[in-house]
Motif scaffolding. Structure first.
Motif, PDB file in Angstrom:
ATOM      1  N   THR A 183     -14.517 -20.238 -60.991  1.00  0.00           N
ATOM      2  CA  THR A 183     -13.639 -19.694 -62.028  1.00  0.00           C
ATOM      3  C   THR A 183     -14.434 -19.139 -63.197  1.00  0.00           C
ATOM      4  O   THR A 183     -13.927 -18.323 -63.956  1.00  0.00           O
ATOM      5  CB  THR A 183     -12.673 -20.772 -62.550  1.00  0.00           C
ATOM      6  OG1 THR A 183     -13.439 -21.869 -63.095  1.00  0.00           O
ATOM      7  CG2 THR A 183     -11.789 -21.295 -61.424  1.00  0.00           C
ATOM      8  N   GLY A 205     -10.485 -16.348 -57.487  1.00  0.00           N
ATOM      9  CA  GLY A 205     -10.027 -17.180 -58.598  1.00  0.00           C
ATOM     10  C   GLY A 205     -10.869 -17.060 -59.844  1.00  0.00           C
ATOM     11  O   GLY A 205     -10.671 -17.815 -60.804  1.00  0.00           O
ATOM     12  N   GLU A 207     -12.181 -16.304 -63.363  1.00  0.00           N
ATOM     13  CA  GLU A 207     -11.518 -16.046 -64.637  1.00  0.00           C
ATOM     14  C   GLU A 207     -12.473 -15.473 -65.681  1.00  0.00           C
ATOM     15  O   GLU A 207     -12.061 -14.716 -66.551  1.00  0.00           O
ATOM     16  CB  GLU A 207     -10.895 -17.339 -65.175  1.00  0.00           C
ATOM     17  CG  GLU A 207      -9.799 -17.913 -64.266  1.00  0.00           C
ATOM     18  CD  GLU A 207      -9.232 -19.207 -64.808  1.00  0.00           C
ATOM     19  OE1 GLU A 207      -9.675 -19.642 -65.909  1.00  0.00           O
ATOM     20  OE2 GLU A 207      -8.361 -19.804 -64.146  1.00  0.00           O
ATOM     21  N   SER A 229      -7.053 -12.628 -61.472  1.00  0.00           N
ATOM     22  CA  SER A 229      -7.277 -13.812 -62.299  1.00  0.00           C
ATOM     23  C   SER A 229      -8.340 -13.590 -63.375  1.00  0.00           C
ATOM     24  O   SER A 229      -8.485 -14.405 -64.287  1.00  0.00           O
ATOM     25  CB  SER A 229      -7.707 -14.988 -61.407  1.00  0.00           C
ATOM     26  OG  SER A 229      -8.916 -14.675 -60.730  1.00  0.00           O
TER      27      SER A 229
END
Length: 615
Positions: A183, A205, A207, A229
């Motif tokens: 992430t 995923g 971020e 994301s």
């Protein structure tokens, strides 16, 4: 301090926590008696010394946190015996040396934080190849070298990887795409080159992606716009080119950072990039160029022939070719080459000594050019950080009044010790210190006294001011020099100023975690006695105003000939107060006698004597 009698506690103890206090001193070796200990928290204290090797006896230990202390030395390999260890945090200390590969024996680790230390060497492939990391791996703000091992792809459950602000090189490994749980990926502040691998598209995923302050190039991949994301994207200060996407994260101008990529175009208007040239427009321009080329082809042909004839004539007049200077793109020079160039670092070639290293004159064997080699004394506290910060500062700046770095050497000597050196252009006329105070700095009896006339001093002052203006206001990131003094101002054969020694420099990035330079608080007072502003001694943050203060002291020294550390100054008398007391009636009494005549003659030629007499 923790008393040694702590070892008298029951060996059945399973948890010990002293975190967030003011505990100082060393960790008692008696801690190693608690063989049933599962949790040991001693973070956020003032502990010093090394990690006791017998901590490796705590075979049941699951959590060990020694972060944010003043500990040093190397990380003991005995920590590899802690096979039940789940979390290990040693961040915010002064640990040096390499990351022990024995940590790969800790198969249960799900978080490892070694950030903000002085660790060097390569990242052990055995360590980064562990498939057990499930939460975080943080190696940021160290001095790690080499490449990011391709084994990083084994960390399939990793959620956060931070290797920013190191000295890593090579391409971004495509195996990162296998870390599908990521992430947060931070790789900024290294020397990665090449393009963004297509495998990054597999990080569905992700971020946060920070690959800023590298040498990455090519076009920005379109797939970054479809990573739904992705919330924060930092591509700043690379060499990306072409069209900036408009979708996905690129719609949010407050979360997408692209500054420092001068060849980008398009994107949303808020990015203030130039419009991209369409293929048809490019084709028309190409046709115009071809037509124009055909028209002037004859003229160019004649010019080439004349230039060839001139070069042949010039070649006959030159006895041998002039060797070209090495530059920042050349590979690291070896320890052996520097040893030969400086005659085994002979004292006869020593041209300067500072707190972090010594400077030698050398002649490179292959090219025959003269260079200045700054060898860092790594046994001194802060020398390694000084080497890293100087490289970090000089790799992105270029100005006629800044000392040019030619190459670096990061190796080991013939005794197996770490060796760090920076190779600069040799300055024929030495430092300003030698010109202002020749009797104090001359080490050779046959060296002629140095003298500077008034005009030359004015030129030097303007050159230093120009360098400071560039560092403070024209760099991508403002840079504070923090050690402005005559010995750091060098003069080439034409007496052009070159400001050097960026070992104490600091980047103004607005964050204490954005750059290597901001880790240097442990180096103590920035600047030199007499030149550093008084507020630095009271713990105040460094600032542009601090550099300007040092520049003011430098001006007073240049035009009075007196050093701020002169024996006559002390108690309440300083160079500044000495000059202030003489203004304006007794200014000639404190002016250096050497440039006085030149100064008067220049002023007389510029304005009538009548005006001078009238003030």
């Amino acid at each position: 301090m923790l008393p040694k009698c702590i070892g008298n506690l029951s060996t059945t103890l399973t948890a010990f926590s002293s975190g967030g206090n003011r505990v100082f001193g060393e960790i008692p070796e008696e801690i190693g008696n608690f063989v049933n200990l599962e949790v040991l928290f001693m973070n956020l204290n003032q502990l010093s010394g090394v990690i006791p090797s017998n901590l490796g006896n705590l075979r049941n230990l699951a959590r060990l946190d020694l972060s944010d202390n003043n500990m040093g030395g190397t990380i003991p390999s005995s920590l590899g015996n802690l096979t039940k260890l789940i979390g290990l945090s040693l961040s915010g200390n002064n640990f040096r040396g390499q990351i022990p590969s024995q940590l790969s024996n800790c198969r249960s680790l799900d978080s490892l934080d070694l950030s903000s230390n002085n660790l060097g060497g390569a990242i052990p492939p055995q360590l980064i190849g562990l498939s057990s990391f499930a939460i975080i791996l943080d190696l940021s703000r160290n001095h790690l070298t080499g490449v990011l091992p391709k084994e990083v792809g084994n960390l399939r459950a990793l959620t956060a990887l931070d290797i920013s602000d190191n000295l890593l090189v090579g391409e971004v490994p495509s195996s990162l795409g296998a870390c599908i749980g990521l992430t947060s990926l931070r790789m900024g502040g290294n020397f990665f080159h090449g393009s963004i691998p297509q495998s990054i598209r597999l990080l569905g995923g992700i971020e946060e992606l920070d690959i800023s302050r590298n040498n990455l190039s090519g076009q920005i991949p379109e797939f970054l716009a479809v990573l739904h994301s992705l919330k924060i994207l930092n591509l700043s200060y690379n060499k990306f080119e072409g069209m900036l996407p408009r979708e996905g994260v690129f719609k949010n101008v407050t979360s997408t950072f692209i500054i420092g990529n001068n060849e980008l175009c398009g994107g949303l208007p808020e990015f203030h990039l130039p419009d991209c040239i369409s293929k048809s427009s490019k084709s028309k321009k190409i046709n115009i160029v071809i037509l124009s080329t055909c028209i002037i082809f004859g003229v160019l042909g004649v010019a080439v022939i004349l230039a060839f004839i001139y070069l042949c004539w010039l070649k006959k007049k030159v006895n041998k070719p002039v060797p070209s200077l090495i530059n920042s793109s050349c590979p690291n020079i070896s320890y052996g080459e520097l040893l030969k160039a400086t005659d085994s670092f002979s004292s006869t070639n020593l041209i300067g000594v500072g707190s972090c290293g010594s400077v030698y004159k050398g002649i490179l064997k292959d090219s025959g050019i003269a260079v200045a080699v700054k060898v860092f004394h790594l046994v001194h506290h802060g020398a390694l950080k000084s080497f890293t910060v100087e490289c970090e500062a000089l790799k992105t700046i270029k100005h006629r009044n800044l000392l040019k770095i030619l190459t670096v050497c990061s190796s080991i000597d013939y005794q197996g010790n770490d060796f760090k050196a920076i190779v600069y252009e040799f300055m024929d006329n030495g430092s300003l210190e030698r010109w202002l105070h020749p009797s104090a700095t001359s080490s050779h009896g046959n060296e002629l006294p140095k003298k500077l006339n008034f005009i030359r001093r004015i030129s030097i002052a303007i050159g230093v001011a120009s360098a400071l203006d560039y560092l403070h206001h024209q760099c991508h990131f403002p840079i504070l020099h923090c050690d402005l003094k005559p010995s750091n101002i060098l003069l080439d054969a034409k007496m052009v100023v070159h400001l050097g020694d960026f070992g104490l420099a600091k980047f103004l990035l607005g964050s204490s975690h954005d750059t290597v330079a901001n880790q240097m608080s442990s180096m103590g007072l920035r600047g030199s006695v007499g030149y550093a502003p008084p507020e630095y001694a009271m713990g105040c943050e460094v600032s542009r105003e601090g550099d300007v203060y040092s520049y003011g002291i430098l001006l007073l020294e240049m035009f009075t000939g007196l050093s701020p550390t002169d024996n006559r100054f002390g108690d309440n008398l300083t160079l500044h107060s000495f000059v202030a007391a003489a203004l304006p009636e007794r200014v000639l009494e404190v002016t250096d006698r050497i440039p006085l005549l030149a100064r008067a003659s220049v002023w007389e030629s510029l304005v009538p004597m009548k005006c001078l007499k009238n003030g």
